[in-house]
Design a protein around this motif. Structure first.
Motif, PDB file in Angstrom:
ATOM      1  N   ALA A 535       0.839  -1.194   0.000  1.00  0.00           N
ATOM      2  CA  ALA A 535       0.000   0.000   0.000  1.00  0.00           C
ATOM      3  C   ALA A 535       0.874   1.244   0.000  1.00  0.00           C
ATOM      4  CB  ALA A 535      -0.926  -0.001   1.220  1.00  0.00           C
ATOM      5  N   GLU A 536       0.323   2.309  -0.599  1.00  0.00           N
ATOM      6  CA  GLU A 536       1.019   3.594  -0.625  1.00  0.00           C
ATOM      7  C   GLU A 536      -0.003   4.713  -0.440  1.00  0.00           C
ATOM      8  OE1 GLU A 536       3.870   6.338  -3.546  1.00  0.00           O
ATOM      9  OE2 GLU A 536       3.401   4.256  -4.078  1.00  0.00           O
ATOM     10  N   LYS A 550       3.393  -8.573   1.059  1.00  0.00           N
ATOM     11  CA  LYS A 550       4.446  -8.482   0.040  1.00  0.00           C
ATOM     12  C   LYS A 550       5.363  -7.296   0.290  1.00  0.00           C
ATOM     13  CE  LYS A 550       2.378 -11.259  -3.616  1.00  0.00           C
ATOM     14  NZ  LYS A 550       2.074 -11.352  -5.059  1.00  0.00           N
ATOM     15  N   GLU A 551       5.424  -6.326  -0.637  1.00  0.00           N
ATOM     16  CA  GLU A 551       6.473  -5.311  -0.612  1.00  0.00           C
ATOM     17  C   GLU A 551       6.443  -4.390   0.599  1.00  0.00           C
ATOM     18  OE1 GLU A 551       4.924  -6.367  -3.117  1.00  0.00           O
ATOM     19  OE2 GLU A 551       6.426  -6.966  -4.597  1.00  0.00           O
ATOM     20  N   GLY A 552       5.280  -4.142   1.188  1.00  0.00           N
ATOM     21  CA  GLY A 552       5.214  -3.291   2.365  1.00  0.00           C
ATOM     22  C   GLY A 552       4.355  -2.070   2.151  1.00  0.00           C
ATOM     23  N   VAL A 553       4.563  -1.032   2.972  1.00  0.00           N
ATOM     24  CA  VAL A 553       3.741   0.172   2.918  1.00  0.00           C
ATOM     25  C   VAL A 553       4.638   1.397   2.888  1.00  0.00           C
ATOM     26  CG1 VAL A 553       1.816  -0.929   4.129  1.00  0.00           C
ATOM     27  CG2 VAL A 553       3.537   0.319   5.446  1.00  0.00           C
ATOM     28  N   GLN A 565       1.526  -7.302  11.261  1.00  0.00           N
ATOM     29  CA  GLN A 565       2.675  -8.117  10.856  1.00  0.00           C
ATOM     30  C   GLN A 565       3.026  -7.858   9.398  1.00  0.00           C
ATOM     31  OE1 GLN A 565       2.833 -12.292  11.921  1.00  0.00           O
ATOM     32  NE2 GLN A 565       1.316 -12.010  13.544  1.00  0.00           N
ATOM     33  N   PHE A 566       4.320  -7.670   9.145  1.00  0.00           N
ATOM     34  CA  PHE A 566       4.873  -7.612   7.795  1.00  0.00           C
ATOM     35  C   PHE A 566       5.542  -8.961   7.560  1.00  0.00           C
ATOM     36  CE2 PHE A 566       4.207  -3.326   8.992  1.00  0.00           C
ATOM     37  CZ  PHE A 566       4.149  -2.543   7.850  1.00  0.00           C
ATOM     38  N   LEU A 567       5.003  -9.752   6.619  1.00  0.00           N
ATOM     39  CA  LEU A 567       5.386 -11.158   6.519  1.00  0.00           C
ATOM     40  C   LEU A 567       6.578 -11.424   5.612  1.00  0.00           C
ATOM     41  CD1 LEU A 567       1.766 -12.637   6.379  1.00  0.00           C
ATOM     42  CD2 LEU A 567       3.256 -12.402   8.362  1.00  0.00           C
ATOM     43  N   LEU A 568       6.659 -10.746   4.468  1.00  0.00           N
ATOM     44  CA  LEU A 568       7.738 -11.023   3.518  1.00  0.00           C
ATOM     45  C   LEU A 568       9.048 -10.418   4.010  1.00  0.00           C
ATOM     46  CD1 LEU A 568       8.031 -12.393   0.698  1.00  0.00           C
ATOM     47  CD2 LEU A 568       7.881 -10.094  -0.282  1.00  0.00           C
ATOM     48  N   SER A 571       9.842  -6.978   2.897  1.00  0.00           N
ATOM     49  CA  SER A 571       8.803  -5.974   3.152  1.00  0.00           C
ATOM     50  C   SER A 571       9.382  -4.791   3.924  1.00  0.00           C
ATOM     51  CB  SER A 571       7.658  -6.610   3.937  1.00  0.00           C
ATOM     52  OG  SER A 571       6.622  -5.684   4.134  1.00  0.00           O
ATOM     53  N   VAL A 572       8.937  -3.572   3.548  1.00  0.00           N
ATOM     54  CA  VAL A 572       9.475  -2.348   4.144  1.00  0.00           C
ATOM     55  C   VAL A 572       8.322  -1.475   4.647  1.00  0.00           C
ATOM     56  CG1 VAL A 572      10.821  -0.254   3.760  1.00  0.00           C
ATOM     57  CG2 VAL A 572      11.493  -2.394   2.645  1.00  0.00           C
ATOM     58  N   CYS A 573       8.511  -0.901   5.821  1.00  0.00           N
ATOM     59  CA  CYS A 573       7.585   0.110   6.362  1.00  0.00           C
ATOM     60  C   CYS A 573       8.342   1.432   6.354  1.00  0.00           C
ATOM     61  CB  CYS A 573       7.162  -0.259   7.786  1.00  0.00           C
ATOM     62  SG  CYS A 573       6.197   1.021   8.616  1.00  0.00           S
ATOM     63  N   SER A 574       8.012   2.315   5.415  1.00  0.00           N
ATOM     64  CA  SER A 574       8.765   3.556   5.259  1.00  0.00           C
ATOM     65  C   SER A 574       7.849   4.762   5.410  1.00  0.00           C
ATOM     66  CB  SER A 574       9.464   3.590   3.898  1.00  0.00           C
ATOM     67  OG  SER A 574       8.533   3.500   2.844  1.00  0.00           O
ATOM     68  N   GLY A 575       8.263   5.690   6.261  1.00  0.00           N
ATOM     69  CA  GLY A 575       7.521   6.931   6.455  1.00  0.00           C
ATOM     70  C   GLY A 575       6.078   6.741   6.853  1.00  0.00           C
TER      71      GLY A 575
END
Length: 653
Positions: A535-536, A550-553, A565-568, A571-575
């Motif tokens: 998601a973005e 998958k890729e993250g948010v 939970q971020f499974l992959l 996966s990145v949590c940015s900003g």
């Protein structure tokens, strides 16, 4: 707090301590008293100069009566002709009594009055019992008990009687045996902590000391429903092909059942264990309650508690954690081409399945689950159940479970209308009262119409919006709304119903709207969760857990009542802002274009890699600037206030 206090009375005529009966009393009323007999001395009156043997005062300049306090005795002389009786009062702990009545303010006294005094002071100790009767406390005020004496006072027409302890006359010293003897038989405390009493008497702290502890009852378990169906979301996000619209129930992400399959188990209530209070009395465990199962003919409850399905479908279970649990099989709507409405707004009383994505600026509201197997952009999706989106989400808002029930237009419009109509009702009552105070008579319906045309002119627009929403989505409404629609029509045309509109009619509309909102809230599924790939620029709020597969948010706000939970591994949590009532498990957390990530959890925060991130757990906060790896943060870590990685609990994933 319940308390009892010891006490005794000192009788000066007998010079002995007379024990008073031991009983439970309110500490604010009970006092220890030492009573001394009253003394009145009348000096002979002569025609010339009276004699004042104690003061040496002579002459007839002062005709008022005189009071002298000496050797713990009170002497009173009568006033001369034309003078006033002496004025007497007392300073705590002295209590004066005249003719047996307590003197509460400065009072005139002569030699003919019967005057006595006594001492009112705190007892040597106090026993208090906690509200739940599970703890008894001993509070020591003083170990030694001394006699009291009055402070000498020279002759004066106005005297305030004072007293002080007579440290030359020790009456007694408090002992453990005296304390034990002071317990009423009916209040015997078993397992008394006698060493604590000795310790306090030998080294007083004058603070409450716990001397007995009961045992709290162990509560049992209410009847509950054990869910046996769990969707296989890992397989769902690993699949590449699109679902078969005609066979969507067989997909791993949908927890469906076949006829004869057990979907849940009804567990009976279990009794708890009783406890006991500090008196030794039994404290029963709260009586557990059973749940009431509401279900259609599509399921069967077996004698052992197993609940089996009699048809194929996805069982919807609502009311988990409440006395009434409902099970049904909501229907599903397959959206051809992603969206089939002209305005991009769709509401359905069940599950919504979109084999492809949904178009921009769409609104999907489902009283069930939402499954989307393509991308989502600029959409608002609410579901009383779960939301599964296998594609990428951009600039969208997702609400499921509790949040999904309260973010739907039906709930929002109804809730807003409840607030405004409540204000209208209050204003109508006030205006009606003002008119009556002027002796003017007017119909209540006309008052309401006047307000709707002036002060509350915005309300008709709210009525129209809710009316259109109910009419356009009649089949999707979770309950019969015919009465609501009729009353909305009445208030949209108040001039035609001035004789009908009353305060009770407004109250009826409010009750119907409140029941409507409660019904919508009751459709939330307790196990509701959000599962997305990436998601973005989105807002995601889950009534249960939230999973990123998958890729993250990026630049998102994630909120979950449960865990996030971020499974992959990539996966990145940015900003992003991530808030979880439970734990947050990340692979990588960092800033985005100078915007740091903020993580707030109820229990723990775990990360393989973390930098440029603020962490909050409970009331504790810390900033992570440098890159750290394989760290687990708890409230204890953050309380230590040391950001050095050497002070962190680290684990290898």
């Amino acid at each position: 707090m319940h308390s009892w206090l010891p006490g005794c009375r000192f009788d000066n005529t007998k010079s002995e301590v007379i024990p008073m009966p031991q009983r439970i009393l309110d500490h604010s009323r009970h006092v220890f008293s030492k009573t001394m007999p009253s003394f009145s001395t009348i000096f002979p009156m002569e025609s010339s100069t009276p004699s004042y043997p104690f003061s040496g005062v002579g002459g007839n300049e002062d005709k008022d009566g005189i009071i002298i306090v000496q050797n713990s005795q009170i002497f009173i002389t009568p006033p001369l002709c034309g003078g006033k009786a002496a004025l007497i009062s007392a300073v705590h702990p002295v209590v004066l009594k005249m003719e047996g009545e307590k003197v509460t303010e400065p009072t005139r006294v002569t030699s003919v009055n019967h005057l006595s005094w006594e001492i009112s002071e705190k007892p040597q100790y106090q026993i208090t019992i906690s509200e739940d009767k599970l703890r008894a406390y001993f509070t020591l005020y003083r170990v030694e008990k001394y006699a009291w004496k009055l402070v000498n006072c020279p002759a004066s027409a106005e005297v305030s009687v004072r007293a002080e302890p007579d440290y030359d006359l020790l009456l007694s010293k408090l002992t453990v045996d005296q304390i034990l003897a002071g317990f009423p038989k009916s209040a015997f405390i078993p397992n008394l902590n006698i060493p604590a009493l000795y310790a306090e008497l030998n080294n007083p702290t004058y603070l409450p000391v716990c001397i007995a502890v009961g045992k709290a009852p162990v509560p049992g378990f209410n009847g509950r429903l054990e869910l046996l169906l769990q969707p296989d979301m890992a397989d769902e996000f690993s699949r590449q092909e699109a679902p078969d619209p005609l066979n969507y129930l067989n997909y791993p992400g949908i927890a469906s059942v076949h006829p004869g399959e057990v979907l849940a188990r009804k567990l009976p209530p279990q009794e708890g264990l009783p406890g006991f209070d500090v008196y030794g009395g039994i404290l029963p465990s709260p009586q557990p309650e059973d749940i009431r199962l509401m279900h259609a003919a599509d399921i069967s409850l077996l004698p052992g508690g197993e609940i089996i399905a009699l048809r194929e479908g996805r069982p919807r279970i609502t009311g988990i954690g409440t006395p009434v649990v409902s099970i049904d099989f909501p229907s599903a709507y397959i959206m051809p081409g992603g969206m089939d409405t002209a305005d991009g707004v769709f509401m359905f009383a069940g599950d919504v399945v979109a084999p492809e994505g949904v178009r921009d600026q769409s609104i999907i509201e489902a009283f069930g689950n939402v499954y989307i197997y393509g991308d989502v952009r600029g959409a608002v999706i609410t579901a009383t159940g779960s939301i599964v989106i296998r594609g990428k989400i951009t600039d969208s808002q997702l609400y499921c479970g509790y949040y999904g029930a309260r973010q739907g237009r039906l709930y929002l419009h109804s809730g807003h209308l409840i607030e405004e109509i409540t204000a209208l009702r209050k204003a109508a009552r006030l205006l009606e009262q003002n008119l009556k105070s002027r002796q003017q008579t007017v119909k209540y319906g006309l008052v309401v119409m006047l307000l709707l045309e002036s002060k509350c002119s915005h309300i008709p627009g709210l009525l129209t919006r809710l009316q259109n929403l109910l009419l356009d989505n009649e089949s999707a409404c979770p309950m019969d709304t015919e009465q609501i629609k009729q009353l909305l029509e009445v208030f949209l045309h108040p001039g035609q119903f001035t004789d009908f509109i009353t305060d009770s009619v407004i109250g009826t509309l409010l009750k119907l709207l409140e029941a409507f909102c409660e019904r919508i809230e009751g459709l939330q599924e307790e196990s509701a969760r959000i599962d997305v790939a990436e998601a973005e620029g989105c807002m995601l709020q889950a009534g249960g857990d939230l999973y990123i597969h998958k890729e993250g948010v990026r630049n998102c706000t994630l909120r979950a009542s449960g865990n996030v939970q971020f499974l992959l591994e990539q996966s990145v949590c940015s900003g992003s802002i991530v808030e979880a009532g439970g734990a947050i498990t990340l692979q990588s957390a960092c800033a985005e274009a100078g915007q740091q990530s903020v993580l707030t959890a109820g229990s723990t925060i775990s990360a393989r890699r973390i930098s440029a991130t603020r962490l909050c757990i409970g009331e504790y906060t810390t900033e992570i600037d440098d890159l750290l790896e394989n760290a687990v943060y708890t409230a204890q870590n953050l309380r230590m206030g040391n950001q050095d990685s050497a002070n962190l609990l680290t684990y290898r994933f």
